[in-house]
Design a protein around this motif. Structure first.
Motif, PDB file in Angstrom:
ATOM      1  N   ILE A  14     -90.635 -11.024 -11.590  1.00  0.00           N
ATOM      2  CA  ILE A  14     -91.404 -12.246 -11.337  1.00  0.00           C
ATOM      3  C   ILE A  14     -90.484 -13.443 -11.163  1.00  0.00           C
ATOM      4  O   ILE A  14     -90.596 -14.192 -10.182  1.00  0.00           O
ATOM      5  N   GLY A  15     -89.569 -13.651 -12.112  1.00  0.00           N
ATOM      6  CA  GLY A  15     -88.658 -14.789 -12.002  1.00  0.00           C
ATOM      7  C   GLY A  15     -87.837 -14.728 -10.734  1.00  0.00           C
ATOM      8  O   GLY A  15     -87.673 -15.737 -10.025  1.00  0.00           O
ATOM      9  N   GLY A  16     -87.317 -13.547 -10.421  1.00  0.00           N
ATOM     10  CA  GLY A  16     -86.520 -13.404  -9.208  1.00  0.00           C
ATOM     11  C   GLY A  16     -87.335 -13.650  -7.954  1.00  0.00           C
ATOM     12  O   GLY A  16     -86.866 -14.285  -7.002  1.00  0.00           O
ATOM     13  N   SER A  17     -88.583 -13.169  -7.938  1.00  0.00           N
ATOM     14  CA  SER A  17     -89.435 -13.355  -6.761  1.00  0.00           C
ATOM     15  C   SER A  17     -89.808 -14.816  -6.561  1.00  0.00           C
ATOM     16  O   SER A  17     -89.824 -15.318  -5.429  1.00  0.00           O
ATOM     17  N   ILE A  18     -90.104 -15.529  -7.649  1.00  0.00           N
ATOM     18  CA  ILE A  18     -90.454 -16.946  -7.531  1.00  0.00           C
ATOM     19  C   ILE A  18     -89.242 -17.740  -7.052  1.00  0.00           C
ATOM     20  O   ILE A  18     -89.348 -18.614  -6.179  1.00  0.00           O
ATOM     21  N   ALA A  19     -88.064 -17.439  -7.618  1.00  0.00           N
ATOM     22  CA  ALA A  19     -86.850 -18.131  -7.188  1.00  0.00           C
ATOM     23  C   ALA A  19     -86.575 -17.870  -5.709  1.00  0.00           C
ATOM     24  O   ALA A  19     -86.241 -18.797  -4.953  1.00  0.00           O
ATOM     25  N   LYS A  20     -86.731 -16.632  -5.275  1.00  0.00           N
ATOM     26  CA  LYS A  20     -86.519 -16.309  -3.862  1.00  0.00           C
ATOM     27  C   LYS A  20     -87.543 -17.025  -2.984  1.00  0.00           C
ATOM     28  O   LYS A  20     -87.216 -17.507  -1.894  1.00  0.00           O
ATOM     29  N   GLY A  21     -88.773 -17.099  -3.470  1.00  0.00           N
ATOM     30  CA  GLY A  21     -89.811 -17.786  -2.706  1.00  0.00           C
ATOM     31  C   GLY A  21     -89.535 -19.267  -2.554  1.00  0.00           C
ATOM     32  O   GLY A  21     -89.732 -19.843  -1.478  1.00  0.00           O
ATOM     33  N   PHE A  22     -89.057 -19.900  -3.624  1.00  0.00           N
ATOM     34  CA  PHE A  22     -88.729 -21.325  -3.550  1.00  0.00           C
ATOM     35  C   PHE A  22     -87.561 -21.568  -2.595  1.00  0.00           C
ATOM     36  O   PHE A  22     -87.554 -22.544  -1.839  1.00  0.00           O
ATOM     37  N   LYS A  23     -86.571 -20.695  -2.641  1.00  0.00           N
ATOM     38  CA  LYS A  23     -85.411 -20.873  -1.760  1.00  0.00           C
ATOM     39  C   LYS A  23     -85.818 -20.663  -0.313  1.00  0.00           C
ATOM     40  O   LYS A  23     -85.328 -21.352   0.591  1.00  0.00           O
ATOM     41  N   ARG A  24     -86.745 -19.733  -0.070  1.00  0.00           N
ATOM     42  CA  ARG A  24     -87.248 -19.536   1.286  1.00  0.00           C
ATOM     43  C   ARG A  24     -88.035 -20.754   1.751  1.00  0.00           C
ATOM     44  O   ARG A  24     -87.917 -21.188   2.908  1.00  0.00           O
ATOM     45  N   GLU A 158     -98.077 -31.577  -8.671  1.00  0.00           N
ATOM     46  CA  GLU A 158     -96.811 -31.158  -8.074  1.00  0.00           C
ATOM     47  C   GLU A 158     -96.586 -29.654  -8.258  1.00  0.00           C
ATOM     48  O   GLU A 158     -96.147 -28.965  -7.329  1.00  0.00           O
ATOM     49  N   LEU A 159     -96.909 -29.135  -9.453  1.00  0.00           N
ATOM     50  CA  LEU A 159     -96.772 -27.695  -9.675  1.00  0.00           C
ATOM     51  C   LEU A 159     -97.753 -26.927  -8.788  1.00  0.00           C
ATOM     52  O   LEU A 159     -97.424 -25.844  -8.281  1.00  0.00           O
ATOM     53  N   ARG A 160     -98.927 -27.482  -8.589  1.00  0.00           N
ATOM     54  CA  ARG A 160     -99.896 -26.856  -7.687  1.00  0.00           C
ATOM     55  C   ARG A 160     -99.328 -26.763  -6.276  1.00  0.00           C
ATOM     56  O   ARG A 160     -99.447 -25.729  -5.604  1.00  0.00           O
ATOM     57  N   ARG A 161     -98.660 -27.827  -5.830  1.00  0.00           N
ATOM     58  CA  ARG A 161     -98.081 -27.817  -4.489  1.00  0.00           C
ATOM     59  C   ARG A 161     -96.874 -26.884  -4.407  1.00  0.00           C
ATOM     60  O   ARG A 161     -96.600 -26.289  -3.361  1.00  0.00           O
ATOM     61  N   LEU A 162     -96.148 -26.757  -5.509  1.00  0.00           N
ATOM     62  CA  LEU A 162     -95.052 -25.788  -5.538  1.00  0.00           C
ATOM     63  C   LEU A 162     -95.591 -24.365  -5.380  1.00  0.00           C
ATOM     64  O   LEU A 162     -95.005 -23.541  -4.673  1.00  0.00           O
ATOM     65  N   ALA A 163     -96.706 -24.081  -6.041  1.00  0.00           N
ATOM     66  CA  ALA A 163     -97.336 -22.765  -5.892  1.00  0.00           C
ATOM     67  C   ALA A 163     -97.773 -22.546  -4.443  1.00  0.00           C
ATOM     68  O   ALA A 163     -97.612 -21.449  -3.888  1.00  0.00           O
ATOM     69  N   LEU A 164     -98.307 -23.580  -3.829  1.00  0.00           N
ATOM     70  CA  LEU A 164     -98.704 -23.486  -2.421  1.00  0.00           C
ATOM     71  C   LEU A 164     -97.504 -23.206  -1.525  1.00  0.00           C
ATOM     72  O   LEU A 164     -97.624 -22.493  -0.524  1.00  0.00           O
ATOM     73  N   SER A 165     -96.346 -23.760  -1.878  1.00  0.00           N
ATOM     74  CA  SER A 165     -95.149 -23.529  -1.063  1.00  0.00           C
ATOM     75  C   SER A 165     -94.714 -22.071  -1.098  1.00  0.00           C
ATOM     76  O   SER A 165     -93.975 -21.615  -0.221  1.00  0.00           O
ATOM     77  N   LEU A 166     -95.173 -21.333  -2.105  1.00  0.00           N
ATOM     78  CA  LEU A 166     -94.912 -19.892  -2.194  1.00  0.00           C
ATOM     79  C   LEU A 166     -95.968 -19.088  -1.448  1.00  0.00           C
ATOM     80  O   LEU A 166     -95.946 -17.862  -1.474  1.00  0.00           O
ATOM     81  N   SER A 167     -96.908 -19.787  -0.798  1.00  0.00           N
ATOM     82  CA  SER A 167     -98.065 -19.168  -0.139  1.00  0.00           C
ATOM     83  C   SER A 167     -98.990 -18.494  -1.144  1.00  0.00           C
ATOM     84  O   SER A 167     -99.721 -17.551  -0.808  1.00  0.00           O
ATOM     85  N   ALA A 168     -98.948 -18.958  -2.396  1.00  0.00           N
ATOM     86  CA  ALA A 168     -99.862 -18.476  -3.426  1.00  0.00           C
ATOM     87  C   ALA A 168    -101.139 -19.307  -3.406  1.00  0.00           C
ATOM     88  O   ALA A 168    -101.231 -20.317  -2.690  1.00  0.00           O
TER      89      ALA A 168
END
Length: 365
Positions: A14-24, A158-168
């Protein structure tokens, strides 16, 4: 929301996937991480997921706008204590645990409610570890956000928008409501799957015929029994009251089913299947809903040496990556005998066209 500094404690699936998603989503995010195994950090540095590897929980975290706590739930309170001295006044600490009550209570006890917003990305795999993480694991999955009474509204947004940036799909809930919901739709199914597998194991014939012919529906509903036993032991320990209540309701419903079957109450048995079918069909299709779709096809092959290798070679020659491949020994549900799974829908569609052109009989799911 640009150029954020994001810290990760724990860098598994999970941590690795979220980090990869943010970097993408934004290459300008500066991501630092600490993990128990240096090899994990080295891998994340090599593939560009993180920009900085930490030797421990230290003063470097004071540079973070957000700190993601991605460790097993039993370690949460210990890490909260360690992180606290380095938590900036305007920084947000969040987590990814599938049970929220314990960490919310710990945060309240430590007086960190203004700096904490709980989180639970409702995605995962039966696999664990950074090596299985992907930048799209949480795409189209609900990302539950559980603020405290003192969480700054602008930070929640802001956290909600961060989640959106992951396409979640961000969903804001009270943490108590969250724990009751996941007890029913996540924790109970894992208990059912594991207990069903053990029942079949215990009741199998001496020749293990049940195991031999198990396929189709049995494998579908027990897939999650392959998940980490350590993780699920901890989940059951931290959400005990909710699980106990809903498990009791489920046992009572099973008793009703047994009574109906034993008494020959055909109408009650029919209603069981009819109402469950209607409700199940009302759940959004996996291709459009929040559950990650499985991209797979079934293919008839000649039962001869090298048949599977030939198909794998055809797909590899056209740069089509396979997630999993295996023979289906029972045609109860599927017409094909070779099941091939893919990571992406596009890959599965290309594979269908390619194998059809090669005169294979293909059934697409």
């Amino acid at each position: 929301m640009n150029n954020l500094t994001l810290g990760f404690i724990g860098l598994g699936l999970i941590g690795g996937s979220i980090a990869k998603g943010f970097k993408r989503a934004d290459q300008n995010h500066h991501i630092m991480a600490y993990a128990r195994h240096r090899s994990t950090l080295d891998a994340a540095l090599r593939d560009g997921t993180i920009d900085e590897a930490l030797d421990g929980v230290d003063e470097n975290l004071s540079r973070c706008d957000y700190i993601f706590l991605c460790t097993p739930v039993s370690y949460n309170e210990e890490y909260l204590t360690a992180i606290r001295p380095y938590l900036r006044k305007d920084a947000i600490l969040t987590d990814v645990g599938s049970v929220k009550t314990n960490i919310h209570e710990a945060v309240e006890k430590m007086g960190l409610e203004a700096n904490f917003i709980g989180g639970h990305p409702m995605a995962g795999s039966e696999k664990s570890g950074y090596q299985y993480s992907t930048d799209h694991l949480v795409e189209n999955a609900y990302y539950v956000i559980t603020p405290t009474p003192f969480s700054p509204p602008e930070k929640v947004e802001e956290l909600r928008r961060l989640a959106l940036s992951l396409s979640a799909l961000p969903l804001i809930l009270d943490y108590r409501q969250h724990d009751y919901i996941v007890a029913g739709i996540s924790h109970l199914p894992h208990l059912i799957a594991s207990s069903l597998v053990n029942l079949v194991k215990d009741k199998d014939t001496p020749e293990q015929t049940m195991k031999l012919v198990a396929a189709g529906g049995f494998k579908d509903i027990t897939r999650i029994a392959s998940s980490s036993p350590v993780m699920w032991q901890q989940i059951c320990a931290t959400n005990r009251e909710n699980i106990q209540a809903i498990l009791g309701d489920y046992i009572a419903s099973l008793e009703q089913v047994r009574t109906a079957v034993a008494g020959g109450d055909d109408e009650a048995v029919y209603d069981l299947f009819d109402t469950s079918r209607e409700y199940r069909n009302s759940i959004p299709d996996r291709s459009s809903g929040p559950i990650k779709k499985e991209y797979s096809l079934y293919c008839d092959i000649v039962d001869e040496s090298g048949a599977i290798a030939t198909i794998a070679t055809i797909l590899a020659a056209h740069q089509i990556s396979i997630k999993n491949i295996g023979i289906i020994h029972n045609r109860e549900f599927e017409e094909g005998v070779l099941k091939i799974e893919f990571y992406e829908e596009d890959a599965s569609l290309r594979a269908v066209d390619l194998l059809t052109q090669c005169r294979y009989t293909v059934y697409h799911r």
